[in-house]
Design an enzyme around this catalytic site. Sequence first.
Site, PDB file in Angstrom:
ATOM      1  N   ASP A 158       2.034  -8.950   1.438  1.00  0.00           N
ATOM      2  CA  ASP A 158       0.701  -8.379   1.187  1.00  0.00           C
ATOM      3  C   ASP A 158      -0.153  -9.554   0.406  1.00  0.00           C
ATOM      4  OD1 ASP A 158      -0.068  -5.118   0.813  1.00  0.00           O
ATOM      5  OD2 ASP A 158      -1.411  -6.763  -0.553  1.00  0.00           O
ATOM      6  N   LYS A 166      -9.694  -0.361  14.708  1.00  0.00           N
ATOM      7  CA  LYS A 166      -8.670   0.481  14.905  1.00  0.00           C
ATOM      8  C   LYS A 166      -8.834   0.756  16.511  1.00  0.00           C
ATOM      9  CE  LYS A 166      -6.229   0.733  11.187  1.00  0.00           C
ATOM     10  NZ  LYS A 166      -4.988   0.255  11.113  1.00  0.00           N
ATOM     11  N   TYR A 170     -13.904   0.645  10.246  1.00  0.00           N
ATOM     12  CA  TYR A 170     -12.502   0.902  10.338  1.00  0.00           C
ATOM     13  C   TYR A 170     -12.178   1.529  11.921  1.00  0.00           C
ATOM     14  CZ  TYR A 170      -8.026   3.312   8.904  1.00  0.00           C
ATOM     15  OH  TYR A 170      -6.663   3.610   8.934  1.00  0.00           O
ATOM     16  N   GLY A 178       0.827  -1.354  -0.155  1.00  0.00           N
ATOM     17  CA  GLY A 178      -0.095   0.204   0.168  1.00  0.00           C
ATOM     18  C   GLY A 178       0.951   1.169  -0.051  1.00  0.00           C
TER      19      GLY A 178
HETATM   20  N1  LIG Z   1      -3.104   5.962   4.442  1.00  0.00           N
HETATM   21  C1  LIG Z   1      -3.565   6.813   5.282  1.00  0.00           C
HETATM   22  O1  LIG Z   1      -3.871   7.996   5.285  1.00  0.00           O
HETATM   23  C2  LIG Z   1      -3.567   6.213   7.047  1.00  0.00           C
HETATM   24  C3  LIG Z   1      -4.033   6.990   7.722  1.00  0.00           C
HETATM   25  C4  LIG Z   1      -4.215   6.388   9.219  1.00  0.00           C
HETATM   26  C5  LIG Z   1      -3.911   5.103   9.400  1.00  0.00           C
HETATM   27  N2  LIG Z   1      -3.317   4.265   8.328  1.00  0.00           N
HETATM   28  C6  LIG Z   1      -2.960   3.115   8.519  1.00  0.00           C
HETATM   29  O2  LIG Z   1      -1.772   2.766   8.178  1.00  0.00           O
HETATM   30  C7  LIG Z   1      -1.856   1.261   7.270  1.00  0.00           C
HETATM   31  C8  LIG Z   1      -1.348   1.326   5.960  1.00  0.00           C
HETATM   32  O3  LIG Z   1      -2.014   2.165   5.195  1.00  0.00           O
HETATM   33  P1  LIG Z   1      -1.757   2.562   3.668  1.00  0.00           P
HETATM   34  O4  LIG Z   1      -2.264   3.919   3.374  1.00  0.00           O
HETATM   35  O5  LIG Z   1      -0.626   2.008   3.326  1.00  0.00           O
HETATM   36  O6  LIG Z   1      -3.126   1.515   3.202  1.00  0.00           O
HETATM   37  P2  LIG Z   1      -3.280   0.937   1.746  1.00  0.00           P
HETATM   38  O7  LIG Z   1      -4.818   0.565   1.511  1.00  0.00           O
HETATM   39  O8  LIG Z   1      -2.429   1.822   0.633  1.00  0.00           O
HETATM   40  O9  LIG Z   1      -2.366  -0.392   1.908  1.00  0.00           O
HETATM   41  C9  LIG Z   1      -3.015  -1.713   2.678  1.00  0.00           C
HETATM   42  C10 LIG Z   1      -2.470  -2.754   2.031  1.00  0.00           C
HETATM   43  O10 LIG Z   1      -2.976  -3.814   2.768  1.00  0.00           O
HETATM   44  C11 LIG Z   1      -3.281  -4.981   2.038  1.00  0.00           C
HETATM   45  N3  LIG Z   1      -4.343  -5.834   2.365  1.00  0.00           N
HETATM   46  C12 LIG Z   1      -5.674  -5.803   2.288  1.00  0.00           C
HETATM   47  N4  LIG Z   1      -6.154  -7.032   2.703  1.00  0.00           N
HETATM   48  C13 LIG Z   1      -5.194  -7.734   3.277  1.00  0.00           C
HETATM   49  C14 LIG Z   1      -5.127  -9.207   3.652  1.00  0.00           C
HETATM   50  N5  LIG Z   1      -6.223  -9.709   3.988  1.00  0.00           N
HETATM   51  N6  LIG Z   1      -3.846  -9.545   4.062  1.00  0.00           N
HETATM   52  C15 LIG Z   1      -2.739  -8.893   3.678  1.00  0.00           C
HETATM   53  N7  LIG Z   1      -2.946  -7.695   3.196  1.00  0.00           N
HETATM   54  C16 LIG Z   1      -3.779  -7.156   2.933  1.00  0.00           C
HETATM   55  C17 LIG Z   1      -3.721  -4.195   0.630  1.00  0.00           C
HETATM   56  O11 LIG Z   1      -3.507  -5.394  -0.342  1.00  0.00           O
HETATM   57  C18 LIG Z   1      -2.744  -2.982   0.519  1.00  0.00           C
HETATM   58  O12 LIG Z   1      -1.745  -3.333  -0.036  1.00  0.00           O
HETATM   59  C19 LIG Z   1      -3.181   0.720   7.571  1.00  0.00           C
HETATM   60  O13 LIG Z   1      -3.322  -0.056   8.672  1.00  0.00           O
HETATM   61  C20 LIG Z   1      -4.029   1.854   7.746  1.00  0.00           C
HETATM   62  O14 LIG Z   1      -5.197   1.856   8.490  1.00  0.00           O
HETATM   63  C21 LIG Z   1      -3.230   4.932   6.863  1.00  0.00           C
END
Ligand SMILES: NC(=O)c1ccc[n+]([C@@H]2O[C@H](COP(=O)([O-])OP(=O)(O)OC[C@H]3O[C@@H](n4cnc5c(N)ncnc54)[C@H](O)[C@@H]3O)[C@@H](O)[C@H]2O)c1
Length: 322
Positions: A31, A147, A143, A10
């Site tokens: 992933d 969390k 979500y 991600g």
């Molecule tokens: N991006 C933001 O603004 C933000 C803000 C707050 C928290 N977060 C947290 O940071 C973390 C990473 O966020 P991100 O922005 O990279 O998210 P993203 O959606 O870009 O990436 C998440 C990844 O999780 C993978 N995924 C989904 N289901 C899965 C499964 N069953 N098994 C394994 N992998 C799986 C997806 O393929 C994806 O590559 C997350 O936990 C998110 O909640 C992100």
Amino acid sequence: MKILLTGAGGQIGHDLIGALVADGHEVVSTDLAPRPPSHAHAGGDWQRLDVTDAAGVQHLFTEVRPDLVFHLAAILSARGEQDPRLAYDVNQTGTWNVLEACRRAKVGRVIFTSSIAVFGPPPSGPLPDPTPDDVALHPTTMYGVTKVSGELLCAYYRSRYGIDCRGVRFPGLISAAMPGGGSSDYALFMYVDAVRKGSYEAFARADTRIPLMYMPDGVRALLELAFAKREKLTRTMYNIASFSPRADEIAASVRRVIPDAKFTYAPDPVRQGILDSWPKALDDAAARADWNWKPRFDLDAMTDDLIPRVRRMLDLGAILSH
Ligand SMILES: NC(=O)c1ccc[n+]([C@@H]2O[C@H](COP(=O)([O-])OP(=O)(O)OC[C@H]3O[C@@H](n4cnc5c(N)ncnc54)[C@H](O)[C@@H]3O)[C@@H](O)[C@H]2O)c1
């Protein structure tokens, strides 16, 4: 150090893998999906892992025996409201599976990526502005619910089993990568669509104000927390903050660089409802005091750095699609 990432494909994984490899760590990225072309440069090993598959998680963690795990896999807020069951499975059961595998594989430290989505309007009135670490948590999305639960599970595994689980509550993160279905995506699309189309209709009101952060600061926060001395930490989870612009202030910042960019606002009721339930700004005093957290980018500094990167990302995408 041997480091394993879940959900490495991600937006955060994109920048975190490269930073860890550059620092000389042995990195195993995992992933559900194969390594995306955008992550090809990052280096390290890549393994397919579905965090909802308890046996698969257990097997890989026991085989790799990482010293440190960054647990990133999740379904983000907007996508989670389209499919709450999937969000529950990945975020709730997935986090349980990861923590259980860490316990059995004797992983010393786990980094959990929580979110401002843990907050929601308390029955007594609006959230304090800025919102401190310790307020009653009333998330409005699946979500956010998962969390909150993940934060509590981290604290439980820490006190019950001694696993050093710690984490940050990220604001909406912005980087030159296509976003993954979060409610803060309007902010990034103000940059992406200004570059590729010269205009963007935001799914949020002009006066929407939530905490945001530029990805280089977000990745640095994860690294600084991950390598902070345990005795310095007074908490399991930390608010971290950078800046909290209104949507029309982001527009003005973009227009400093792309003067002709046009922005209009057509709020989507579901996503606007999520945005309105979040804090307007975070109080991150504990992170600043315990591990010297300090952001480097304000809104205009982010804009100046980001727009050339968005241009490169879109050029690369055009090349890859031909
Ligand atoms: N991006 C933001 O603004 C933000 C803000 C707050 C928290 N977060 C947290 O940071 C973390 C990473 O966020 P991100 O922005 O990279 O998210 P993203 O959606 O870009 O990436 C998440 C990844 O999780 C993978 N995924 C989904 N289901 C899965 C499964 N069953 N098994 C394994 N992998 C799986 C997806 O393929 C994806 O590559 C997350 O936990 C998110 O909640 C992100």
